[in-house]
Design a protein around this motif. Structure first.
Motif, PDB file in Angstrom:
ATOM      1  N   GLY A 240      42.291  35.863  35.739  1.00  0.00           N
ATOM      2  CA  GLY A 240      41.368  36.477  34.819  1.00  0.00           C
ATOM      3  C   GLY A 240      40.829  38.080  35.470  1.00  0.00           C
ATOM      4  N   ARG A 241      40.239  38.582  35.329  1.00  0.00           N
ATOM      5  CA  ARG A 241      39.022  40.146  35.484  1.00  0.00           C
ATOM      6  C   ARG A 241      39.499  39.857  37.358  1.00  0.00           C
ATOM      7  NH1 ARG A 241      35.550  43.324  32.871  1.00  0.00           N
ATOM      8  NH2 ARG A 241      34.390  41.280  31.690  1.00  0.00           N
ATOM      9  N   SER A 266      43.214  36.111  31.058  1.00  0.00           N
ATOM     10  CA  SER A 266      42.148  35.814  30.040  1.00  0.00           C
ATOM     11  C   SER A 266      41.633  36.758  28.716  1.00  0.00           C
ATOM     12  CB  SER A 266      40.490  35.583  30.651  1.00  0.00           C
ATOM     13  OG  SER A 266      40.544  36.628  31.403  1.00  0.00           O
ATOM     14  N   ARG A 267      40.942  37.076  27.936  1.00  0.00           N
ATOM     15  CA  ARG A 267      40.523  37.604  27.069  1.00  0.00           C
ATOM     16  C   ARG A 267      40.456  38.606  27.925  1.00  0.00           C
ATOM     17  NH1 ARG A 267      37.982  38.846  21.632  1.00  0.00           N
ATOM     18  NH2 ARG A 267      36.057  39.343  22.521  1.00  0.00           N
ATOM     19  N   GLN A 280      47.443  35.510  26.397  1.00  0.00           N
ATOM     20  CA  GLN A 280      45.750  34.489  26.300  1.00  0.00           C
ATOM     21  C   GLN A 280      46.026  33.236  26.054  1.00  0.00           C
ATOM     22  OE1 GLN A 280      43.591  37.921  24.233  1.00  0.00           O
ATOM     23  NE2 GLN A 280      42.070  35.881  23.568  1.00  0.00           N
ATOM     24  N   VAL A 281      44.735  32.656  26.946  1.00  0.00           N
ATOM     25  CA  VAL A 281      44.057  31.118  26.354  1.00  0.00           C
ATOM     26  C   VAL A 281      42.940  31.069  26.189  1.00  0.00           C
ATOM     27  CG1 VAL A 281      44.029  29.119  28.395  1.00  0.00           C
ATOM     28  CG2 VAL A 281      46.386  30.425  28.821  1.00  0.00           C
ATOM     29  N   GLY A 282      43.080  30.573  25.611  1.00  0.00           N
ATOM     30  CA  GLY A 282      41.655  30.307  24.779  1.00  0.00           C
ATOM     31  C   GLY A 282      41.633  30.434  23.307  1.00  0.00           C
ATOM     32  N   GLN A 283      40.270  30.533  23.091  1.00  0.00           N
ATOM     33  CA  GLN A 283      39.943  30.197  21.339  1.00  0.00           C
ATOM     34  C   GLN A 283      40.880  31.419  20.309  1.00  0.00           C
ATOM     35  OE1 GLN A 283      35.907  30.490  20.499  1.00  0.00           O
ATOM     36  NE2 GLN A 283      36.327  31.377  18.310  1.00  0.00           N
ATOM     37  N   THR A 284      41.264  31.907  21.235  1.00  0.00           N
ATOM     38  CA  THR A 284      42.030  33.268  19.884  1.00  0.00           C
ATOM     39  C   THR A 284      43.258  33.369  20.876  1.00  0.00           C
ATOM     40  OG1 THR A 284      40.440  35.100  20.930  1.00  0.00           O
ATOM     41  CG2 THR A 284      39.638  34.874  18.844  1.00  0.00           C
ATOM     42  N   GLY A 297      39.994  33.330  39.130  1.00  0.00           N
ATOM     43  CA  GLY A 297      39.124  34.476  39.071  1.00  0.00           C
ATOM     44  C   GLY A 297      38.737  34.831  37.374  1.00  0.00           C
ATOM     45  N   SER A 299      36.191  33.363  34.662  1.00  0.00           N
ATOM     46  CA  SER A 299      34.448  33.194  35.202  1.00  0.00           C
ATOM     47  C   SER A 299      34.022  31.367  34.508  1.00  0.00           C
ATOM     48  CB  SER A 299      33.550  33.602  34.317  1.00  0.00           C
ATOM     49  OG  SER A 299      34.009  34.650  33.399  1.00  0.00           O
ATOM     50  N   GLN A 303      34.816  29.817  25.440  1.00  0.00           N
ATOM     51  CA  GLN A 303      35.704  30.717  24.146  1.00  0.00           C
ATOM     52  C   GLN A 303      37.409  30.921  25.360  1.00  0.00           C
ATOM     53  OE1 GLN A 303      33.730  33.053  24.864  1.00  0.00           O
ATOM     54  NE2 GLN A 303      32.649  33.118  23.102  1.00  0.00           N
ATOM     55  N   HIS A 304      37.360  30.712  26.200  1.00  0.00           N
ATOM     56  CA  HIS A 304      38.652  30.288  27.294  1.00  0.00           C
ATOM     57  C   HIS A 304      38.329  29.002  27.609  1.00  0.00           C
ATOM     58  CE1 HIS A 304      41.241  31.208  30.285  1.00  0.00           C
ATOM     59  NE2 HIS A 304      40.963  30.568  31.122  1.00  0.00           N
ATOM     60  N   ASN A 318      37.604  31.156  43.257  1.00  0.00           N
ATOM     61  CA  ASN A 318      37.440  31.507  42.568  1.00  0.00           C
ATOM     62  C   ASN A 318      35.833  31.961  43.633  1.00  0.00           C
ATOM     63  OD1 ASN A 318      34.224  33.488  40.636  1.00  0.00           O
ATOM     64  ND2 ASN A 318      35.844  32.339  39.463  1.00  0.00           N
ATOM     65  N   ASP A 336      38.534  35.138  47.865  1.00  0.00           N
ATOM     66  CA  ASP A 336      38.760  35.642  46.993  1.00  0.00           C
ATOM     67  C   ASP A 336      40.674  35.545  46.736  1.00  0.00           C
ATOM     68  OD1 ASP A 336      39.713  39.090  46.069  1.00  0.00           O
ATOM     69  OD2 ASP A 336      41.665  38.614  47.908  1.00  0.00           O
ATOM     70  N   LEU A 337      41.399  35.803  45.061  1.00  0.00           N
ATOM     71  CA  LEU A 337      41.909  34.923  44.463  1.00  0.00           C
ATOM     72  C   LEU A 337      43.866  35.419  45.598  1.00  0.00           C
ATOM     73  CD1 LEU A 337      43.722  36.538  42.352  1.00  0.00           C
ATOM     74  CD2 LEU A 337      42.004  36.536  41.596  1.00  0.00           C
TER      75      LEU A 337
END
Ligand SMILES: Cc1cc2nc3c(=O)[nH]c(=O)nc-3n(C[C@H](O)[C@H](O)[C@H](O)COP(=O)(O)OP(=O)(O)OC[C@H]3O[C@@H](n4cnc5c(N)ncnc54)[C@H](O)[C@@H]3O)c2cc1C
Ligand SMILES: Nc1ncnc2c1ncn2[C@@H]1O[C@H](COP(=O)(O)O)[C@@H](O)[C@H]1O
Lengths: 353, 265
Positions: A240-241, A266-267, A280-284, A297, A299, A303-304, A318, A336-337
């Motif tokens: 992720g971010r 993540s998105r 991308q993994v998740g709703q969309t 990393g 959250s 949606q994820h 995380n 820290d990742l």
């Protein structure tokens, strides 16, 4: 009767989500029949079916209305026939025609409509194809449709809404109900094998229904837009971010490699253009069900989480102990990742010797 | 090319939701509102395609009076005008009703001289996720329809006069990027991933305040909503095992991975 649209892959195997849909149809046959008008199913008419041997029904399935039948569009391999037999399918409708070789939702849907029962259920797995075809089938048969169904009982259907945050209970009125089954709503289950009869058809395809056909498929044109690796991997490393930048994926990609798995993101990561949307993994994005998902990393936005409900073990890495991802995980490392994943890679390398 | 984009006002959900007193809807009293990611991409595609063809973008919603916010937000990023079909209780409508209402208004606009070459929607709404309004609308209009589309390329010769020209559309299929070529008019349901929605500019925001919004009253629901009620999944009680802090915990994590059996030998 419940008719299941079954998707096959390039090698002619039944895809996992379709095996799930067939299992759903079989294990919920009574509830689905009770929810549709409880009349015996009509035989398909107006088509010259070349009948094979008479089907043997699985135990306890004496009633015509409890039958589960499969529709396969395109080539039907022996492997797929055997898979469907093992899944307890009573009959296979094989729909093959030169005009159906290139996908056109309208034409494929009409082929399904031609063999759909007048009373009962038509369903598919909740893949893009399944969703699209079922919506066309619903309109063409005047039926109502429910997407992403996860359960059925006499009180109605239950389906995922709000990206999996809630379930909607509903009843579709009419003699025919059209559904899609949410990915991983059930696990494929073999049963007393049937020897399904295979029906072949002479199909009539309207020119109008070919307006929306695929004119060409670009396999390599877009960088890695294939999501099958991600949805089938046993181990997925999520990023992720927290990765920090486009150049921050070194450690996670090495871990992916050690696990023979796939990268999921993540998105935020795709939105920033760090990685392609196909990851991308998740709703969309993709919905995955690996044995282990290692979220680095990320959250844990709702949606994820919608995409990882099927993960058997969830591990979070995380800096924030309070993040939803850590709170929802089975295991977590706070830190820290880059440091943690770097150390994990080193540990794997050293244990390998 | 003149393009209509259908957008839906939905609650902006970022965590667990609670139900309202009727148990048929979520309690959105403390939530903000937005539109679905797919629809934002549909608006972006519409703006780009209209710009390339010297056309216009109109956004339409069936929703409560407050949904005008979502229409104005779309104007702020580049849409020209909006259509609000006001429905006090949008939850009373089923997908069939929404498609029918939108279809009727499209026909009415055509009579008023505003016709659309292309109608874009989101692939599925983030709240109800019915996956069908676009397809139902297309059948009502007797237009061809695609779903899961990520990018569009206009095929030229679009006069912007209700249905000339062609469009090339691309989406991801099971074996690669699938390309479609459609005669207009057509309905296309858009999937996130092909374009990045833009942010509103200051002039965009100014324009949005003054944007022309045509208003309609939604008729009574016809087919209605098949919903009986909503249920929330049982709350997951967390039993997280913290393996440690920082790189020192790596060994413990590798133990877990070995136990699951996912490390390649
Ligand atoms: C309609 C809609 C659809 C959506 N669909 C999706 C979807 O399909 N998939 C999806 O993922 N999102 C989706 N989203 C977005 C979602 O709401 C979140 O914005 C997104 O998932 C957040 O991504 P993230 O966790 O990477 O970023 P953030 O929420 O910013 O989290 C970053 C995390 O990294 C941690 N961190 C920071 N630095 C480090 C470090 N050095 N080491 C370790 N940890 C660190 C932080 O503590 C934090 O927990 C959607 C949103 C909407 C509205
Ligand atoms: N009330 C509405 N107003 C305008 N557009 C809508 C509405 N409901 C659905 N849509 C459009 O139809 C798409 C698919 O919705 P659905 O079939 O409900 O998943 C959405 O992404 C919107 O673009």
């Amino acid at each position: 009767m419940t008719l299941v649209f079954v998707e096959t892959d390039e090698t002619g195997q039944v895809v996992l989500t379709s095996a799930e849909a067939v299992t759903f149809a079989r294990t919920n046959a009574e509830a689905l029949t009770a929810l549709a008008a409880p009349l015996p199913a009509e035989q398909p008419s107006g088509h010259s079916a070349t009948q094979g041997e008479v089907a043997q029904r699985p135990e306890g399935c004496s009633d015509e209305s409890l039958r589960v039948e499969a529709a396969v569009i395109g080539a039907l391999t022996e492997a797929a026939t055997n898979q469907l037999a093992a899944l307890g399918v009573d009959r296979i409708h094989h729909l093959e025609h030169p005009d159906l070789e290139a996908y056109s939702a309208a034409a494929w849907a009409q082929a399904l409509v031609d063999i759909a029962p007048e009373t009962g259920t038509v369903l598919a797995s909740g893949t893009p194809r399944g969703m699209e075809l079922m919506a066309h089938v619903a309109v063409r048969t005047g039926a109502r449709m429910a997407a992403n169904v996860v359960a059925a009982d006499e009180g109605g259907l239950l389906r995922q809404v709000l990206g999996g945050t809630a379930f909607e209970r509903l009843v579709l009125d009419g003699d025919l109900q059209v559904l899609t089954i949410a990915g991983h709503a059930c696990t494929p289950e073999e049963t007393t094998a049937t020897s399904p009869e295979v029906l072949d058809y002479e199909l009539d395809i309207a020119a109008d229904d070919l307006r929306t056909r695929v004119v060409r498929t670009e396999v390599q044109a877009v960088d890695g837009n294939d999501t099958s690796g991600l949805t089938q991997a046993r181990a997925v490393v999520g990023a992720g971010r927290g990765v920090g930048s486009e150049n921050g994926f070194g450690e996670v990609l090495e871990l992916v490699d050690h696990l023979g798995g796939a990268l999921g993101v993540s998105r935020v990561v795709t939105g920033l253009g760090w990685r392609p949307h196909a990851e991308q993994v998740g709703q969309t994005g993709s919905r995955i069900s690996p044995d282990v998902y290692i979220a680095c990393g990320i959250s844990g936005a709702i949606q994820h989480m919608a995409g990882i409900e099927g993960a058997k073990t969830l591990i979070a890495i995380n800096t924030d102990e309070e993040s939803t991802m850590v709170q929802r995980a089975d295991y977590a490392i706070i830190g820290d990742l880059h440091e943690v994943v770097g150390a994990v890679n080193e540990e794997i390398r050293s244990r390998r010797g | 090319m003149d393009i209509l984009v259908c957008i839906k006002r939905i609650p902006d959900i970022s965590g667990q939701v609670t139900l309202d007193a009727s148990d048929t809807d979520i309690d959105d009293s403390s939530l903000g509102h937005t539109t679905s990611a797919h629809e934002e991409c549909a608006v972006e595609l519409a703006i780009q395609t209209a710009a390339a063809t010297d056309g216009t973008v109109t956004v339409l919603t069936v929703g409560p009076a407050e949904a005008v916010e979502q229409l104005r937000a779309a104007v702020a990023v580049g849409a020209n005008d909006g259509i609000l079909i006001e429905a006090e209780d949008p939850g009373a409508f089923g997908a069939e009703d929404i498609a029918q209402i939108i279809g009727d208004v499209i026909r009415d606009r055509a009579e008023q001289g505003q016709s659309f070459d292309l109608v874009l929607l989101g692939n599925d709404a983030a709240d109800t996720g019915d996956f069908q309004v676009g397809i139902r609308l297309a059948y009502d209009l007797e237009y061809p329809v695609l779903t899961g589309i990520q990018t569009l390329t206009s095929g030229g010769d679009s006069a912007g006069s209700g249905g000339s020209g062609t469009i090339e559309a691309r989406g991801i299929g099971p074996t690669g990027t699938e390309v479609f070529a459609l005669e207009l008019p057509a309905v296309i349901a858009v999937q996130e991933g092909g374009v990045d929605p833009r942010y509103p500019s200051i002039t965009g925001r100014m324009k949005a305040k003054k944007a022309r919004i045509a208003e309609y009253e939604a008729p009574e629901p016809g087919t209605g909503n098949p919903r009986i009620g909503l249920e929330l999944p049982p709350e997951k009680t967390s039993e997280v095992t913290i393996l440690g802090e920082g790189p020192d915990a790596a060994g413990a994590l590798v133990d877990v991975l070995e136990e699951i059996g996912v490390i390649r030998s």
